[in-house]
Design a protein around this motif. Structure first.
Motif, mmCIF file in Angstrom:
data_model
loop_
_atom_site.group_PDB
_atom_site.id
_atom_site.type_symbol
_atom_site.label_atom_id
_atom_site.label_comp_id
_atom_site.label_asym_id
_atom_site.label_seq_id
_atom_site.Cartn_x
_atom_site.Cartn_y
_atom_site.Cartn_z
ATOM 1 N N TYR A 1 2.395 7.483 -13.960
ATOM 2 C CA TYR A 1 1.088 7.493 -13.535
ATOM 3 C C TYR A 1 0.156 8.474 -14.634
ATOM 4 N N HIS A 2 0.540 8.268 -15.610
ATOM 5 C CA HIS A 2 -0.180 8.533 -16.689
ATOM 6 C C HIS A 2 0.216 7.991 -17.794
ATOM 7 N N SER A 3 -0.545 7.988 -18.999
ATOM 8 C CA SER A 3 -0.235 7.026 -20.228
ATOM 9 C C SER A 3 1.066 7.745 -21.030
ATOM 10 N N LEU A 4 1.131 9.012 -20.725
ATOM 11 C CA LEU A 4 2.110 9.620 -21.630
ATOM 12 C C LEU A 4 3.489 9.260 -20.965
ATOM 13 N N GLU A 5 3.774 9.111 -19.742
ATOM 14 C CA GLU A 5 4.870 8.711 -19.023
ATOM 15 C C GLU A 5 5.215 7.246 -19.210
ATOM 16 N N ASP A 6 4.063 6.589 -19.181
ATOM 17 C CA ASP A 6 4.348 5.024 -19.369
ATOM 18 C C ASP A 6 4.620 4.662 -20.850
ATOM 19 N N LEU B 1 15.662 3.805 -9.483
ATOM 20 C CA LEU B 1 14.512 4.048 -9.356
ATOM 21 C C LEU B 1 13.676 5.235 -9.835
ATOM 22 N N PHE B 2 12.750 5.566 -10.281
ATOM 23 C CA PHE B 2 11.850 6.536 -10.863
ATOM 24 C C PHE B 2 10.524 6.530 -10.365
ATOM 25 N N ASP B 3 10.068 7.362 -9.547
ATOM 26 C CA ASP B 3 8.469 7.334 -8.921
ATOM 27 C C ASP B 3 8.047 8.613 -9.381
ATOM 28 N N LEU B 4 7.438 8.863 -10.656
ATOM 29 C CA LEU B 4 7.295 10.017 -11.342
ATOM 30 C C LEU B 4 6.025 10.888 -11.038
ATOM 31 N N GLY B 5 5.739 11.854 -11.375
ATOM 32 C CA GLY B 5 4.268 12.711 -11.306
ATOM 33 C C GLY B 5 4.759 13.414 -9.963
ATOM 34 N N VAL B 6 3.791 13.788 -9.428
ATOM 35 C CA VAL B 6 3.935 14.956 -8.379
ATOM 36 C C VAL B 6 3.928 13.949 -6.852
ATOM 37 N N SER B 7 4.523 14.771 -5.984
ATOM 38 C CA SER B 7 4.802 13.901 -4.815
ATOM 39 C C SER B 7 3.661 14.419 -3.904
ATOM 40 N N GLU C 1 2.845 -3.445 -14.744
ATOM 41 C CA GLU C 1 2.223 -4.151 -13.635
ATOM 42 C C GLU C 1 1.436 -2.949 -12.834
ATOM 43 N N LEU C 2 0.175 -3.592 -12.011
ATOM 44 C CA LEU C 2 -0.589 -2.491 -11.482
ATOM 45 C C LEU C 2 -0.632 -2.883 -10.015
ATOM 46 N N PRO C 3 -0.989 -1.737 -9.146
ATOM 47 C CA PRO C 3 -0.998 -1.983 -7.811
ATOM 48 C C PRO C 3 -2.016 -2.921 -7.370
ATOM 49 N N THR C 4 -2.022 -3.697 -6.120
ATOM 50 C CA THR C 4 -2.965 -4.399 -5.808
ATOM 51 C C THR C 4 -4.053 -3.608 -5.098
ATOM 52 N N GLU C 5 -5.328 -4.306 -5.181
ATOM 53 C CA GLU C 5 -6.588 -3.798 -4.671
ATOM 54 C C GLU C 5 -6.271 -3.093 -3.178
ATOM 55 N N GLU C 6 -5.453 -3.967 -2.247
ATOM 56 C CA GLU C 6 -4.996 -3.641 -0.996
ATOM 57 C C GLU C 6 -4.302 -2.355 -1.061
ATOM 58 N N GLU C 7 -3.465 -2.208 -2.035
ATOM 59 C CA GLU C 7 -2.574 -1.140 -1.725
ATOM 60 C C GLU C 7 -3.519 0.247 -2.187
ATOM 61 N N ARG D 1 -4.736 5.716 -1.901
ATOM 62 C CA ARG D 1 -5.602 6.073 -3.035
ATOM 63 C C ARG D 1 -4.768 6.800 -4.103
ATOM 64 N N ARG D 2 -3.685 7.229 -3.743
ATOM 65 C CA ARG D 2 -2.742 7.738 -4.743
ATOM 66 C C ARG D 2 -2.078 6.953 -5.565
ATOM 67 N N ALA D 3 -2.158 5.567 -5.175
ATOM 68 C CA ALA D 3 -1.515 4.566 -6.091
ATOM 69 C C ALA D 3 -2.161 4.082 -6.969
ATOM 70 N N ALA D 4 -3.550 4.310 -7.076
ATOM 71 C CA ALA D 4 -4.474 3.912 -8.183
ATOM 72 C C ALA D 4 -4.121 3.865 -9.539
ATOM 73 N N PRO D 5 -3.682 4.958 -10.059
ATOM 74 C CA PRO D 5 -3.097 4.934 -11.606
ATOM 75 C C PRO D 5 -1.800 4.640 -11.642
ATOM 76 N N ALA D 6 -0.705 4.121 -10.764
ATOM 77 C CA ALA D 6 0.510 3.496 -10.836
ATOM 78 C C ALA D 6 0.682 2.326 -11.803
ATOM 79 N N ARG D 7 1.543 2.824 -12.631
ATOM 80 C CA ARG D 7 2.133 1.636 -13.540
ATOM 81 C C ARG D 7 3.425 1.377 -13.342
ATOM 82 N N CYS D 8 3.955 -0.053 -13.109
ATOM 83 C CA CYS D 8 5.300 -0.291 -12.894
ATOM 84 C C CYS D 8 5.862 -1.084 -13.906
#
Length: 319
Positions: free
Chosen positions: A247-252, A103-109, A290-296, A301-308
């Motif tokens: 969390y951003h296009s370069l990583e994805d 598992l990788f959860d990239l970006g800043v913690s 895949e994107l986070p759900t609206e509920e998540e 709010r830090r989940a908003a830019p996530a791409r899985c």
């Protein structure tokens, strides 16, 4: 504040579901390459009670806090002070030729964003540090104060996708000659003053792209990822799975390219039958990112830019 209260793991259920078929087997080993505050790791150890976890992080404070959180799992969790680019070396040191989940959860913690003195957040004044491992490397202030103007422009354009890079760098060079940069508030103010009004009215905080670019440069994030994702593909067992949150296009884009290459035949065109050595070694588990759900997003709010993205290893590599 405890690590649990400071951290809501992003797309947690989706990551668990993607990895589940590989980790439900007895003796499975999963690597959390970006341990952070341990939220994903805690959930992995809880859901898969026979799995062993290897957690990597370059941030010693994150390792300390996640170690407290994961202490109830005893020797099922092994935490290592390492950057994810060194995944292969870590596994070699642990005598693990292959693992079942990565598992990788990239970006800043969350912790790095929330601790003001780390300098990651542009919304509050802090020393311009931005090092994920504060025991090594150069700070964001050193980058701003010492890099040649052309190199700063390249960084802002390449890592921040900042269209106003030349304008911002010209202002930085002019101001650093008067007094070196030390704190984030001065940089944020300079960026605001440098940009045209039309640019400042769109896209959120105008300093966001510059701070992202500096953080990526300081921590060597993309060069590390260029090593880490292929290493993960090499060390995942047949039937094993990899999940990546970016969390951003370069990583994805980088993750997408490595996964797509592994899921594509390498056979020369025109072969009536494709030999096994040319067949794909990966199977894509997600349709695009895949994107986070609206509920998540509403909860975190830090989940908003996530791409899985997820893949499964379907055959051994043939030389």
């Amino acid at each position: 504040m405890t690590s649990e209260s400071r951290h809501v793991p992003v797309m947690l259920q989706r990551c668990l579901d993607l990895l589940a078929p590989a980790l439900e087997r007895p003796g499975a080993v999963v690597v959390d390459c970006t341990l952070g505050l341990g939220g994903h790791s805690e959930a992995l150890l809880t859901r898969f009670p026979e799995a062993r976890l290897i957690g990597l992080d370059r941030d010693k404070e994150a390792l300390r806090l996640s170690g407290e959180r994961l202490a109830p799992f005893g020797d099922r969790a092994t935490l290592v002070h390492a950057v994810y680019a060194d995944l292969a070396e870590v596994l070699d040191g642990l005598r693990l030729p292959a693992v079942q989940g990565i598992l990788f959860d990239l970006g800043v913690s969350s912790m790095q964003l929330d601790e003001a003195d780390r300098g990651f957040a542009y919304a509050q004044d802090a020393p311009l540090d931005m090092r994920m491992d504060q025991t090594t490397g150069i700070s964001a202030a050193e980058v701003l104060n010492t890099y040649a103007p052309g190199e700063l422009v390249r960084i802002l354009r390449q890592y921040g996708e900042e269209k106003q890079a030349k304008r911002i760098v010209s202002a930085v060079v002019r101001e650093r000659d008067k007094e070196p940069f030390t704190n984030s508030a001065r940089l944020v103010e300079l960026i605001r003053d440098s940009l045209p009004q039309a640019v400042k009215r769109t896209g959120g905080n105008p300093a966001k792209r510059t701070f992202q670019a500096l953080r990526i440069e300081v921590n060597g994030e993309l060069s590390g990822l260029e090593r880490a994702i292929p290493a993960a593909v090499d060390r995942i067992a047949v039937g094993g799975r990899i999940a990546v949150l970016s969390y951003h296009s370069l990583e994805d884009r980088l993750v997408k390219q490595v996964f797509a290459a592994g899921a594509t035949t390498t056979a020369p065109p025109g072969l009536p039958v494709v030999p096994e050595k040319y067949q794909p070694k990966l199977k894509l588990l997600t349709r695009g990112a895949e994107l986070p759900t609206e509920e998540e997003i509403a909860e975190n709010r830090r989940a908003a830019p996530a791409r899985c993205r997820g893949v499964e290893r379907i055959r051994e590599a043939k030389l």
